[in-house]
Design a protein around this motif. Sequence first.
Motif, PDB file in Angstrom:
ATOM      1  N   TYR A  41       0.858  -0.998  -0.023  1.00 41.52           N
ATOM      2  CA  TYR A  41       0.182   0.060  -0.101  1.00 41.52           C
ATOM      3  C   TYR A  41       0.633   1.267  -0.113  1.00 41.52           C
ATOM      4  CZ  TYR A  41      -2.813   4.038   1.516  1.00 41.52           C
ATOM      5  OH  TYR A  41      -3.244   5.196   1.685  1.00 41.52           O
ATOM      6  N   GLU A  42       1.732   1.376   0.785  1.00 42.73           N
ATOM      7  CA  GLU A  42       2.816   2.497   0.982  1.00 42.73           C
ATOM      8  C   GLU A  42       3.428   2.809  -0.270  1.00 42.73           C
ATOM      9  OE1 GLU A  42       2.654   4.745   3.334  1.00 42.73           O
ATOM     10  OE2 GLU A  42       1.760   3.837   4.989  1.00 42.73           O
ATOM     11  N   ARG A  43       4.059   1.584  -0.918  1.00 46.76           N
ATOM     12  CA  ARG A  43       4.758   1.731  -2.057  1.00 46.76           C
ATOM     13  C   ARG A  43       3.746   2.425  -3.247  1.00 46.76           C
ATOM     14  NH1 ARG A  43       7.035   3.321  -5.260  1.00 46.76           N
ATOM     15  NH2 ARG A  43       7.973   2.387  -6.871  1.00 46.76           N
ATOM     16  N   SER A  44       2.719   2.034  -3.231  1.00 49.46           N
ATOM     17  CA  SER A  44       1.452   2.484  -4.162  1.00 49.46           C
ATOM     18  C   SER A  44       1.318   3.906  -4.476  1.00 49.46           C
ATOM     19  CB  SER A  44       0.426   1.517  -4.157  1.00 49.46           C
ATOM     20  OG  SER A  44      -0.456   2.088  -3.202  1.00 49.46           O
ATOM     21  N   LEU A  45       1.801   4.450  -3.074  1.00 51.30           N
ATOM     22  CA  LEU A  45       1.689   5.891  -2.909  1.00 51.30           C
ATOM     23  C   LEU A  45       2.666   6.802  -3.863  1.00 51.30           C
ATOM     24  CD1 LEU A  45       0.399   6.408   0.786  1.00 51.30           C
ATOM     25  CD2 LEU A  45      -1.090   6.132  -1.247  1.00 51.30           C
ATOM     26  N   PRO A  49       7.854   9.801   1.611  1.00 53.54           N
ATOM     27  CA  PRO A  49       7.591   9.295   2.993  1.00 53.54           C
ATOM     28  C   PRO A  49       6.945   7.859   2.892  1.00 53.54           C
ATOM     29  CG  PRO A  49       6.649  11.566   2.826  1.00 53.54           C
ATOM     30  CD  PRO A  49       7.345  11.056   1.374  1.00 53.54           C
ATOM     31  N   ALA A  50       6.028   7.698   1.934  1.00 56.85           N
ATOM     32  CA  ALA A  50       5.408   6.406   1.804  1.00 56.85           C
ATOM     33  C   ALA A  50       6.501   5.485   1.467  1.00 56.85           C
ATOM     34  CB  ALA A  50       4.267   6.481   0.933  1.00 56.85           C
ATOM     35  N   ASN A  51       7.436   5.498   0.662  1.00 56.43           N
ATOM     36  CA  ASN A  51       8.356   4.791   0.225  1.00 56.43           C
ATOM     37  C   ASN A  51       9.198   4.297   1.486  1.00 56.43           C
ATOM     38  OD1 ASN A  51       9.414   3.277  -2.003  1.00 56.43           O
ATOM     39  ND2 ASN A  51      11.264   4.179  -1.584  1.00 56.43           N
ATOM     40  N   ILE A  80      14.912   0.144  -4.794  1.00 54.39           N
ATOM     41  CA  ILE A  80      15.087   0.723  -6.109  1.00 54.39           C
ATOM     42  C   ILE A  80      14.324   2.144  -6.237  1.00 54.39           C
ATOM     43  CG2 ILE A  80      14.642   0.644  -9.031  1.00 54.39           C
ATOM     44  CD1 ILE A  80      14.935  -2.744  -8.114  1.00 54.39           C
ATOM     45  N   ALA A  81      13.102   2.269  -5.869  1.00 53.02           N
ATOM     46  CA  ALA A  81      12.595   3.553  -5.985  1.00 53.02           C
ATOM     47  C   ALA A  81      13.208   4.680  -5.269  1.00 53.02           C
ATOM     48  CB  ALA A  81      11.004   3.259  -5.489  1.00 53.02           C
ATOM     49  N   SER A  82      13.890   4.253  -4.311  1.00 54.52           N
ATOM     50  CA  SER A  82      14.631   5.276  -3.547  1.00 54.52           C
ATOM     51  C   SER A  82      15.658   6.136  -4.285  1.00 54.52           C
ATOM     52  CB  SER A  82      15.314   4.576  -2.305  1.00 54.52           C
ATOM     53  OG  SER A  82      14.661   4.003  -1.430  1.00 54.52           O
TER      54      SER A  82
END
Length: 172
Positions: A41-45, A49-51, A80-82
Amino acid sequence: DIARAVAGQLALSLSAEADARLAVRPTTNVDAYEEYLLGRYERSLNTPPANAQAIAHFRRAVALDPRFAQAYVGLADAEIASYYLANVSLATVSADAEPLITRALSIDPLAADAYAARGWLRSEQGRLTAAEADLRRAVTLNPNLAPAYVRLAVALEYDGRPRAALDPLRRA
């Protein structure tokens, strides 16, 4: 069980690989699964901060169940999204994500999303032939994995083949 029952009602026959995938239980640890879902869920945002929250949830999930391949993939994906969301260097992202993907694939060699994550990482590393191979493997294993198609299109675009990128984008 539900998927098999539906397939039976529809008189569908599953391939041996699909049947094997349905038999896999990602985890029996309810707390690990809950942390995984919260991480997803958090990743989908897709915000910084969510990541960061997603990373924390996925870390708890793998701590609770070290055999939970999908949690390793989720953690790798968030790491990776970081690169984009937190300005973490590609070298750091690679060092963090590579062992997570390797671990996920050692647990579940048919984890399509692990190949998708590795393909995404390879694209960012400029290893476009390897990226394309991983992403094509991902969509072969799971033809419904839309992010893998998008990432394949990006890899093809990075490789200077924008026309070839159109088909995966349509499929996504």
